[in-house]
Design an enzyme around this catalytic site. Sequence first.
Site, PDB file in Angstrom:
ATOM      1  N   GLN A 202      -6.365 -43.443  36.698  1.00 40.17           N
ATOM      2  CA  GLN A 202      -7.258 -42.413  36.687  1.00 40.17           C
ATOM      3  C   GLN A 202      -7.096 -41.418  37.808  1.00 40.17           C
ATOM      4  OE1 GLN A 202      -8.441 -41.166  33.973  1.00 40.17           O
ATOM      5  NE2 GLN A 202      -9.411 -42.819  32.588  1.00 40.17           N
ATOM      6  N   LYS A 225      -0.645 -41.872  30.883  1.00 36.09           N
ATOM      7  CA  LYS A 225      -1.961 -40.539  30.943  1.00 36.09           C
ATOM      8  C   LYS A 225      -1.679 -39.726  31.903  1.00 36.09           C
ATOM      9  CE  LYS A 225      -5.320 -44.576  31.403  1.00 36.09           C
ATOM     10  NZ  LYS A 225      -6.041 -44.204  30.233  1.00 36.09           N
TER      11      LYS A 225
END
Lengths: 407, 124
Positions: A202, A225
């Site tokens: 993340q 991502k």
Amino acid sequence: MLNVERIRADFPALARQVHGKPLVFLDSAASSQKPVQVLEAMDRIYRECYANVHRGIYAFSEEATLAYESARDKVASFINAPFREEVIFTRNTTEAINLVAYAWGRSHIRPGDRILLTQMEHHSNIVPWQLLAQEKGAELIYLPITDDGLLNLEQLDNLLDDRVKLVAFTLMSNVLGTINPAKEIIQKAHAVGAVVLVDAAQAVPHLPVDVQELDCDFLAFSGHKMCGPTGIGVLYGKEALLQEMPPFLGGGDMIRRVEWESATWNSLPWKFEAGTPAFVEGVGLGAAVDYLRGIGMEAIAAHERELTAYAMERLGSLPGLRIVGPPAHQRGGVVAFTFRDIHPHDLAHLLDLEGVAVRAGHHCAQPLHRRLGLTATVRASFYLYNTHQEVDRLVEALEQAAKALGR
Amino acid sequence: MSDFYREHILDHYAHPRNWGRLKNPDIVADSDDPSCGDQVHLELALDEGGRVSQVAFEGEGCMVSMASASIFTEYLRGKSLEDLERLTEEEVLALLDAPIPPSRRRCALAPLVALRAGLQAYRR
């Protein structure tokens, strides 16, 4: 300030309508959308110079190899790795963590050793260590979180001693959004002689990350991502550790010399890249790095901070809406919540009918949800292409959902 | 927006039919969906002819799984074991009489998963 309108023009999928409404994509923490720059970089390889990389003695293979290996240089520079050999391409974060659990863990973890994780880990940073601990007779221990969704750092000193051989933790929680004080944790772990793996799945897409400043031993993240394609991820590891580790997968490309009974290994990074790699995806990841750097990670992080603060303020004003995790200034662009007594799956379904894409469930963090006393949450997550108007659309859709269900 | 959440679905969710437990069930079954925490506990009693005479369920979960379970229990009464064995996913979805997108099929089929587990245990 980001020019979000110009950024959005780079992402064709964002122009789509869903159920007759303009798409509001708030699930980038699961996987981000892709800019044309990334799609074109990959398309170019397939159209212009597609051939297997490494050892091909002809122009196509040399061009493809050059493109793939220069993507490695881009990634190394992006996270400020001292050497390009320290960047191993994997399938994703999960595979990168499994690589360390298998290759480093099996040769270093002994019965009675401890592996320290935290209560806010994704399953991919729990299960590989469970498998290792079960095999080796080692023990998993967990650094608890506070009710605010922060790591309980007072407990860290109590848990860290010379039995702890590995500390693995997330730089940014995919549920709580919490950005952890990684430098402090790494320093303390090193002080007791533990090796540290940082799950940066993340963090790397959203924040400036510098592996030398962190001084982590391993760091893992995924291409998909961060505007890159699926099927490509990264393991950064300190050279000395990678050198002494046995290989992960055996096969072509990872060997130097193969005899009938034995083999010797290729040098880094290829020792850990058995078989034909996802080199087109590697090139795509390189293009994604170029794209993000062109905009600037500081600017992206600032945009997301601002948007997250706005979202938390707007969502927080809805009666019966409970946000999990810390206040905006301690988190990245992830906001997970529950709303009245509406089941998160029903809520996500109703939001989808309004064109708003969010994720509902446990977000691959079941133990964390149990710790929070919840089975599931709805999660909205933001990226460089999201706008304040989209946050407003989310809030309006929530109000409509409550009305539709008479809640 | 409320096109899917039609009134009968909302009604079954708010007022589940056949809620509770049986005194002497012949078939007891659970479905657990780890992805969303939906849980359906299903109990059936059979008459001498092997037909479902009593049904009860309890559970916890989203509106789709709970409404589906409630509607399902109404359907089960009077059915023979052979009827239950032959029951298909599409038939269970049709009972709901509402558009079920692919992402919600698992929720809607939770009671069928429970029934199948129960039949398997009963046969053993």
